[in-house]
Design an enzyme around this catalytic site. Sequence first.
Site, PDB file in Angstrom:
ATOM      1  CB  ILE A  17      -0.963   0.001   1.214  1.00 15.73           C
ATOM      2  CG1 ILE A  17      -1.997  -1.114   1.060  1.00 15.73           C
ATOM      3  CG2 ILE A  17      -1.657   1.353   1.367  1.00 15.73           C
ATOM      4  CD1 ILE A  17      -2.957  -1.269   2.235  1.00 15.73           C
ATOM      5  NE  ARG A  99     -12.135 -11.832  12.198  1.00 13.73           N
ATOM      6  CZ  ARG A  99     -11.747 -10.815  11.439  1.00 13.73           C
ATOM      7  NH1 ARG A  99     -10.902 -11.010  10.473  1.00 13.73           N
ATOM      8  NH2 ARG A  99     -12.208  -9.599  11.658  1.00 13.73           N
ATOM      9  CG  ASP A 160     -14.954  -1.366   2.825  1.00 16.63           C
ATOM     10  OD1 ASP A 160     -14.513  -2.325   2.196  1.00 16.63           O
ATOM     11  OD2 ASP A 160     -14.439  -0.957   3.899  1.00 16.63           O
ATOM     12  CG  HIS A 188     -12.129  -3.037   6.079  1.00 15.98           C
ATOM     13  ND1 HIS A 188     -12.605  -2.765   4.827  1.00 15.98           N
ATOM     14  CD2 HIS A 188     -10.965  -3.709   5.889  1.00 15.98           C
ATOM     15  CE1 HIS A 188     -11.775  -3.235   3.913  1.00 15.98           C
ATOM     16  NE2 HIS A 188     -10.777  -3.825   4.534  1.00 15.98           N
TER      17      HIS A 188
HETATM   18  P1  NAD Z   1       2.247  -5.626   3.118  1.00 19.35           P
HETATM   19  O1  NAD Z   1       2.385  -6.970   3.766  1.00 19.35           O
HETATM   20  O2  NAD Z   1       2.704  -5.417   1.722  1.00 19.35           O
HETATM   21  O3  NAD Z   1       2.989  -4.541   4.020  1.00 19.35           O
HETATM   22  C1  NAD Z   1       2.825  -4.480   5.408  1.00 19.35           C
HETATM   23  C2  NAD Z   1       4.015  -3.739   5.963  1.00 19.35           C
HETATM   24  O4  NAD Z   1       3.774  -3.544   7.353  1.00 19.35           O
HETATM   25  C3  NAD Z   1       5.328  -4.519   5.828  1.00 19.35           C
HETATM   26  O5  NAD Z   1       6.336  -3.671   5.323  1.00 19.35           O
HETATM   27  C4  NAD Z   1       5.611  -4.943   7.267  1.00 19.35           C
HETATM   28  O6  NAD Z   1       7.001  -5.079   7.541  1.00 19.35           O
HETATM   29  C5  NAD Z   1       4.987  -3.767   8.031  1.00 19.35           C
HETATM   30  N1  NAD Z   1       4.750  -4.039   9.436  1.00 19.35           N
HETATM   31  C6  NAD Z   1       4.411  -5.204  10.042  1.00 19.35           C
HETATM   32  N2  NAD Z   1       4.372  -5.038  11.374  1.00 19.35           N
HETATM   33  C7  NAD Z   1       4.670  -3.744  11.614  1.00 19.35           C
HETATM   34  C8  NAD Z   1       4.796  -2.976  12.793  1.00 19.35           C
HETATM   35  N3  NAD Z   1       4.628  -3.520  13.999  1.00 19.35           N
HETATM   36  N4  NAD Z   1       5.121  -1.673  12.674  1.00 19.35           N
HETATM   37  C9  NAD Z   1       5.329  -1.117  11.467  1.00 19.35           C
HETATM   38  N5  NAD Z   1       5.243  -1.801  10.313  1.00 19.35           N
HETATM   39  C10 NAD Z   1       4.911  -3.097  10.391  1.00 19.35           C
HETATM   40  O7  NAD Z   1       0.713  -5.242   3.284  1.00 19.35           O
HETATM   41  P2  NAD Z   1      -0.124  -4.124   2.511  1.00 19.35           P
HETATM   42  O8  NAD Z   1      -0.679  -4.722   1.253  1.00 19.35           O
HETATM   43  O9  NAD Z   1       0.640  -2.853   2.433  1.00 19.35           O
HETATM   44  O10 NAD Z   1      -1.367  -3.993   3.515  1.00 19.35           O
HETATM   45  C11 NAD Z   1      -1.168  -3.465   4.809  1.00 19.35           C
HETATM   46  C12 NAD Z   1      -2.389  -3.700   5.671  1.00 19.35           C
HETATM   47  O11 NAD Z   1      -3.506  -2.994   5.164  1.00 19.35           O
HETATM   48  C13 NAD Z   1      -2.836  -5.160   5.763  1.00 19.35           C
HETATM   49  O12 NAD Z   1      -3.236  -5.414   7.101  1.00 19.35           O
HETATM   50  C14 NAD Z   1      -4.049  -5.210   4.856  1.00 19.35           C
HETATM   51  O13 NAD Z   1      -4.912  -6.274   5.191  1.00 19.35           O
HETATM   52  C15 NAD Z   1      -4.641  -3.860   5.164  1.00 19.35           C
HETATM   53  N6  NAD Z   1      -5.628  -3.355   4.226  1.00 19.35           N
HETATM   54  C16 NAD Z   1      -6.651  -2.644   4.761  1.00 19.35           C
HETATM   55  C17 NAD Z   1      -7.621  -2.118   3.934  1.00 19.35           C
HETATM   56  C18 NAD Z   1      -8.771  -1.323   4.500  1.00 19.35           C
HETATM   57  O14 NAD Z   1      -9.662  -0.954   3.739  1.00 19.35           O
HETATM   58  N7  NAD Z   1      -8.811  -1.024   5.789  1.00 19.35           N
HETATM   59  C19 NAD Z   1      -7.547  -2.332   2.552  1.00 19.35           C
HETATM   60  C20 NAD Z   1      -6.473  -3.043   2.036  1.00 19.35           C
HETATM   61  C21 NAD Z   1      -5.513  -3.561   2.887  1.00 19.35           C
HETATM   62  C1  LMR Z   2      -9.470  -5.130   1.186  1.00 21.78           C
HETATM   63  O1  LMR Z   2     -10.600  -4.780   1.546  1.00 21.78           O
HETATM   64  O2  LMR Z   2      -9.095  -5.056   0.006  1.00 21.78           O
HETATM   65  C2  LMR Z   2      -8.509  -5.700   2.215  1.00 21.78           C
HETATM   66  O3  LMR Z   2      -8.865  -5.277   3.494  1.00 21.78           O
HETATM   67  C3  LMR Z   2      -8.474  -7.196   2.115  1.00 21.78           C
HETATM   68  C4  LMR Z   2      -7.461  -7.803   3.064  1.00 21.78           C
HETATM   69  O4  LMR Z   2      -7.839  -8.791   3.737  1.00 21.78           O
HETATM   70  O5  LMR Z   2      -6.312  -7.337   3.123  1.00 21.78           O
END
Ligand code: NAD
Ligand code: LMR
Length: 327
Positions: A17, A99, A160, A188
């Site tokens: 992200i 989970r 969403d 979410h």
């Molecule tokens: P990713 O695995 O590519 O990156 C996650 C990063 O977080 C990694 O660099 C990891 O080293 C770092 N990390 C882990 N523990 C940490 C800590 N204690 N402190 C700081 N950094 C830490 O994942 P991503 O694709 O970038 O997604 C990140 C998060 O966002 C995931 O939990 C994903 O499920 C969530 N997400 C949420 C939404 C939403 O709508 N809320 C949507 C998409 C993804």
């Molecule tokens: C999304 O809504 O795309 C993400 O929260 C899905 C996920 O589990 O990382």
Amino acid sequence: MTKPPVRIAISGAAGQICYSLLFRVAQGDVFGPDQPVILQLLDVPQAMDAVRGVVMELEDCAFPLLADVIITDDPMVAFKDIDAAMLVGSRPRSKGMERRDLLAANAAIFKMQGAALDAVAKRDAKILVVGNPANTNAWILAQSAPGFPAENITSMIRLDHNRAQGQLAAKAGVGVDAITKLVVWGNHSPTMFADWGNAELDGQKLADRIGDEAWYRETLIPTVAQRGTAIIEARGASSAASAANAAIDHLRDWVHGAGDNWVSMGVVSDGSYGIPQGLVCGVPVHCMSGGYARIEGLILDPFQRTMLDRTIAELVDEREAVIDILK
Ligand code: NAD
Ligand code: LMR
């Protein structure tokens, strides 16, 4: 005259992200085209090489607004004097992990980050939690930062909201901006509730304009709820650019306002709509420059009530699963 820079902490800096997010924040997409920013990037020690690589790329963009970049594995450094934070980093689910284990692993992270926030962040800093389980992570953060204003801790349900808006606009054959007063309530997670009950299209009730209640209940609601999973199945990785875009939308609207339209934000409940006080739950809000206010007084019909109660029940379960970690 150049404005003094704002400081924004962003965690998970080496992740997918952030590979979209950091560049857009540095370009001015959150704070505006005349507002310099300092990025305070947080990740775990083993990700520091990758963070340094991303910082080289940020330097190579020569963004005029990027005043400085700090990288650290210490939340006390990352959150020092911040005006805002996007907490993206979290522990992903690994093979065989339940989970409940995922909730616990992330609760430990957000407990520590809450304490750091409380200790060193500005009291008016705007905090957005993106890392999953985002609502419960935000709840832990708020519980762990008792001296920090809880209303400034929010979680992301904007992705969403944007997904629902896109699907509804396509169904109605209009541009996304034509649809207003949409809400995504709750967690979410697949229990979220994309609610068109108040939504309008050019000032008329959207439900009447589309006129297909069965499609709304049987296709729109589950499509939005399952969109994250569908993207993971198609891409082999969770949504990244659209998640970064939603995080930008959430914080930009909070900073600059979003006019008369409603947006959905995960906010600490004040008890309204039967959402237990303190839970972080997606609700409709108005964003005005620098603040937000819940949309109050909506009357929920039995279907809306049932859908909202279902997602609230899941949030309560998540809270129960992690509450011991706070002790
Ligand atoms: P990713 O695995 O590519 O990156 C996650 C990063 O977080 C990694 O660099 C990891 O080293 C770092 N990390 C882990 N523990 C940490 C800590 N204690 N402190 C700081 N950094 C830490 O994942 P991503 O694709 O970038 O997604 C990140 C998060 O966002 C995931 O939990 C994903 O499920 C969530 N997400 C949420 C939404 C939403 O709508 N809320 C949507 C998409 C993804
Ligand atoms: C999304 O809504 O795309 C993400 O929260 C899905 C996920 O589990 O990382």
